[in-house]
Design an enzyme around this catalytic site. Structure first.
Site, PDB file in Angstrom:
ATOM      1  N   GLY A   1      51.282  59.855 132.974  1.00  0.00           N
ATOM      2  CA  GLY A   1      52.810  59.961 132.220  1.00  0.00           C
ATOM      3  C   GLY A   1      52.638  60.187 130.876  1.00  0.00           C
ATOM      4  O   GLY A   1      52.925  59.119 129.992  1.00  0.00           O
ATOM      5  N   GLY A   2      51.613  60.810 130.691  1.00  0.00           N
ATOM      6  CA  GLY A   2      51.302  61.739 128.845  1.00  0.00           C
ATOM      7  C   GLY A   2      51.605  62.683 128.665  1.00  0.00           C
ATOM      8  O   GLY A   2      51.960  62.918 127.360  1.00  0.00           O
TER       9      GLY A   2
ATOM     10  N   SER B   1      54.970  62.098 127.834  1.00  0.00           N
ATOM     11  CA  SER B   1      56.967  61.685 127.409  1.00  0.00           C
ATOM     12  C   SER B   1      56.010  60.165 126.711  1.00  0.00           C
ATOM     13  O   SER B   1      55.377  59.580 127.285  1.00  0.00           O
ATOM     14  CB  SER B   1      58.142  62.005 128.325  1.00  0.00           C
ATOM     15  N   GLY B   2      57.534  59.741 125.919  1.00  0.00           N
ATOM     16  CA  GLY B   2      57.618  58.751 125.506  1.00  0.00           C
ATOM     17  C   GLY B   2      55.975  57.341 124.731  1.00  0.00           C
ATOM     18  O   GLY B   2      55.064  58.626 124.081  1.00  0.00           O
ATOM     19  N   ILE B   3      55.214  56.783 125.278  1.00  0.00           N
ATOM     20  CA  ILE B   3      54.029  56.059 124.674  1.00  0.00           C
ATOM     21  C   ILE B   3      53.017  56.728 125.329  1.00  0.00           C
ATOM     22  O   ILE B   3      52.439  56.727 125.408  1.00  0.00           O
ATOM     23  CB  ILE B   3      54.418  54.682 125.252  1.00  0.00           C
TER      24      ILE B   3
ATOM     25  N   LEU C   1      53.028  59.980 140.901  1.00  0.00           N
ATOM     26  CA  LEU C   1      52.322  58.805 141.822  1.00  0.00           C
ATOM     27  C   LEU C   1      53.249  58.063 143.045  1.00  0.00           C
ATOM     28  O   LEU C   1      52.056  57.630 143.558  1.00  0.00           O
ATOM     29  CB  LEU C   1      52.254  58.197 140.828  1.00  0.00           C
TER      30      LEU C   1
ATOM     31  N   THR D   1      55.339  53.905 142.928  1.00  0.00           N
ATOM     32  CA  THR D   1      55.196  55.008 141.535  1.00  0.00           C
ATOM     33  C   THR D   1      54.495  54.006 140.933  1.00  0.00           C
ATOM     34  O   THR D   1      53.238  54.005 140.388  1.00  0.00           O
ATOM     35  CB  THR D   1      56.840  55.377 141.247  1.00  0.00           C
TER      36      THR D   1
ATOM     37  N   TYR E   1      66.643  44.880 148.974  1.00  0.00           N
ATOM     38  CA  TYR E   1      66.479  45.026 147.306  1.00  0.00           C
ATOM     39  C   TYR E   1      67.719  45.069 145.998  1.00  0.00           C
ATOM     40  O   TYR E   1      69.133  45.284 145.911  1.00  0.00           O
ATOM     41  CB  TYR E   1      66.743  47.233 147.586  1.00  0.00           C
TER      42      TYR E   1
END
Length: 320
Positions: A40-41, A43-45, A93, A140, A196
């Site tokens: 997850g590199g 976007s964001g943190i 993922l 995920t 759910y």
């Protein structure tokens, strides 16, 4: 203490607090001997974590679903740090097939691996099953990272053994682990649409991240491996992660406005746990605002952690 520190920015025992940035918590650290994978590199943190680790000299492999976004992140990093070493490998993922393909591609590069940062995630999405027939947030946020970690564990251990440098695994959890389903992990109804709830399912997946870290830490210590495993709460951050629940997020921001961080602050705890020398040998712990914190009783339950490990192992093996 955690909420008060997060709201006020007061620094904790580490010397850092909620206002500290990723650059500040890694200042003066030379990571040039390290190879890091971060999922997850793009976007964001995740993107900020990749940038700061590359700035400190690490070779960074970005695992990303969106290759174009990842390429843009790489270009931005190279503009600010021309010497940065960045590679990109595609990964989804929620797909165990994609996770296995990522691991195969990385291992074929014949690189060392010092640090694995399991950062990617989804939040509050409507009920959906992954291609493997598993509820999407669990698939995920937890299961894909569980498999990825297992596939790369031998590489992490062998790198630590050859280099003498401690390996580190960092799982991104969340304060949301306090709000899972009543039983914590809904083993028997994981994929039940009628049972759910998007918020509880997210809490369940974040609880799973901590339990995974803790059981992994126990196993690594038992076998004497020079690899640690810890989990982190990055904070409430202004990113697009909450896109599936815009009204809820807007209300949450209004009520908790003083707790929200910007992206450089949001990446700080991950970078601290991944790189800081003061955490040498520290394993099976949970961090927030770059300080150790105490998670919920469920998150500290070793029997639940063991049950989740066995359940996860059975799931990924049944889909191979």
């Amino acid at each position: 203490m955690g909420y008060w520190r997060e709201a006020t920015g007061i620094k904790g025992p580490s010397g850092f607090g909620s206002g500290s940035t990723a650059e500040q918590v890694t200042e003066g650290i030379d990571a040039s001997a390290l190879t890091v994978i971060i999922t997850g590199g793009s976007s964001g943190i995740g993107a900020e974590t990749a940038r700061v680790l590359a700035q400190r000299g690490a070779q960074v492999i970005i695992g990303a679903r969106n290759l174009e976004a990842a390429k843009a992140v790489k270009q931005n990093i190279l503009e600010s740090t021309p010497s940065a070493r960045i590679d990109i490998i595609q990964i989804e993922l929620s797909s165990l097939k994609s996770v296995r393909a990522f691991a195969d591609k990385f291992l074929a590069m014949d690189l060392p691996l010092n640090i694995l940062i399991n950062n990617a995630g989804v939040m509050y999405c409507p009920f959906q099953l992954s291609e493997d027939g598993i509820e999407m947030q669990f698939a995920t946020n937890h299961l894909g990272h569980f498999l990825l970690t297992n596939l790369l564990l031998d590489k992490l251990k062998s790198t630590a053994e050859k280099t003498g440098i401690e390996g580190r695994i960092v799982n991104l959890s969340s304060i949301a682990h306090i709000g899972p389903y009543r039983e914590g992990i809904m083993f028997d109804k994981l994929n039940d649409k009628n049972a759910y709830n998007d918020k509880s399912a997210y809490g369940q997946s974040k609880l799973a991240n901590i339990l995974h870290s803790n059981e992994l830490a126990r196993r690594l210590k038992e076998e004497g491996a020079n690899v640690t495993a810890n989990s982190v709460h990055p904070g409430l951050i202004r990113t697009n992660l909450g896109r599936h629940a815009p009204v809820f997020i807007t209300v949450l921001r209004a009520v908790t406005c003083i707790l929200w961080k910007n992206i450089p602050q949001g990446a700080a705890t991950t970078c601290y746990v991944a790189l800081h020398p003061s955490l040498k040998g520290v394993s099976g712990k949970y961090f927030a605002d770059s300080n150790e914190e105490k998670p919920t009783a469920k998150a500290r339950d070793p029997a639940l952690a063991k049950k989740l490990w066995d359940f996860s192992e059975e799931l990924v093996n049944s889909k191979s």
